[in-house]
Design a protein around this motif. Structure first.
Motif, PDB file in Angstrom:
ATOM      1  N   UNK A  24       0.855  -1.183   0.000  1.00 22.56           N
ATOM      2  CA  UNK A  24       0.000   0.000   0.000  1.00 22.56           C
ATOM      3  C   UNK A  24       0.887   1.227   0.000  1.00 22.56           C
ATOM      4  N   UNK A  25       0.408   2.267  -0.590  1.00 30.19           N
ATOM      5  CA  UNK A  25       1.222   3.469  -0.672  1.00 30.19           C
ATOM      6  C   UNK A  25       0.990   4.380   0.524  1.00 30.19           C
ATOM      7  N   UNK A  26       0.143   3.984   1.435  1.00 35.08           N
ATOM      8  CA  UNK A  26      -0.099   4.779   2.637  1.00 35.08           C
ATOM      9  C   UNK A  26       0.724   4.199   3.777  1.00 35.08           C
ATOM     10  N   UNK A  27       1.248   5.085   4.609  1.00 34.33           N
ATOM     11  CA  UNK A  27       2.049   4.695   5.759  1.00 34.33           C
ATOM     12  C   UNK A  27       1.404   5.295   7.001  1.00 34.33           C
ATOM     13  N   UNK A  28       1.366   4.525   8.079  1.00 34.34           N
ATOM     14  CA  UNK A  28       0.690   4.944   9.305  1.00 34.34           C
ATOM     15  C   UNK A  28       1.665   5.014  10.474  1.00 34.34           C
ATOM     16  N   UNK A  29       1.459   5.997  11.352  1.00 34.96           N
ATOM     17  CA  UNK A  29       2.196   6.109  12.614  1.00 34.96           C
ATOM     18  C   UNK A  29       1.218   6.596  13.665  1.00 34.96           C
TER      19      UNK A  29
END
Length: 111
Positions: free
Chosen positions: A17-22
């Motif tokens: 996925x091209x989304x990154x979460x923190x």
């Protein structure tokens, strides 16, 4: 041969996925940040709201942020521009629909 590692790195990045979460806890609130430069609308669905869509706000920095209680365990996933997105997360749980949800456990600081 140098092309293969570059191709593999790009493939792995896009396949996750091209989304990154923190996430970060600020003043007893859990701030979940999502980086997706191409997203136009982002919703977070969590067990806290019986999976009703919660609009995620885009900050001036370009990051999407959802603010939730930091002391409650919950399961969640995103819908980005109409598509379900399950981010990389430490804890996952299978749901009743053949997919998985991320699990946030406050005492462990896990998501």
């Amino acid at each position: 041969m140098k092309i293969f590692p570059i191709f593999l790195s790009g493939f792995l990045l896009c396949s996750t996925g091209c989304a990154v979460q923190q996430y970060k806890v600020i003043d007893q609130k859990l701030h979940i940040y999502l980086k997706d430069n191409d997203a136009e609308k982002v919703y977070l669905h969590s067990s806290l709201d019986e999976y009703a869509p919660r609009a995620v706000q885009k900050e001036e920095s370009g990051l999407w942020v959802a603010v939730l209680p930091a002391d409650a365990e919950f399961k969640y996933f995103y819908v980005i521009d109409g598509e379900v997105f399950i981010p990389e997360c430490s804890m996952k749980e299978k749901d009743d629909f053949g997919s998985v949800n991320c699990v946030y456990i406050p005492l462990l600081g896990m998501q």
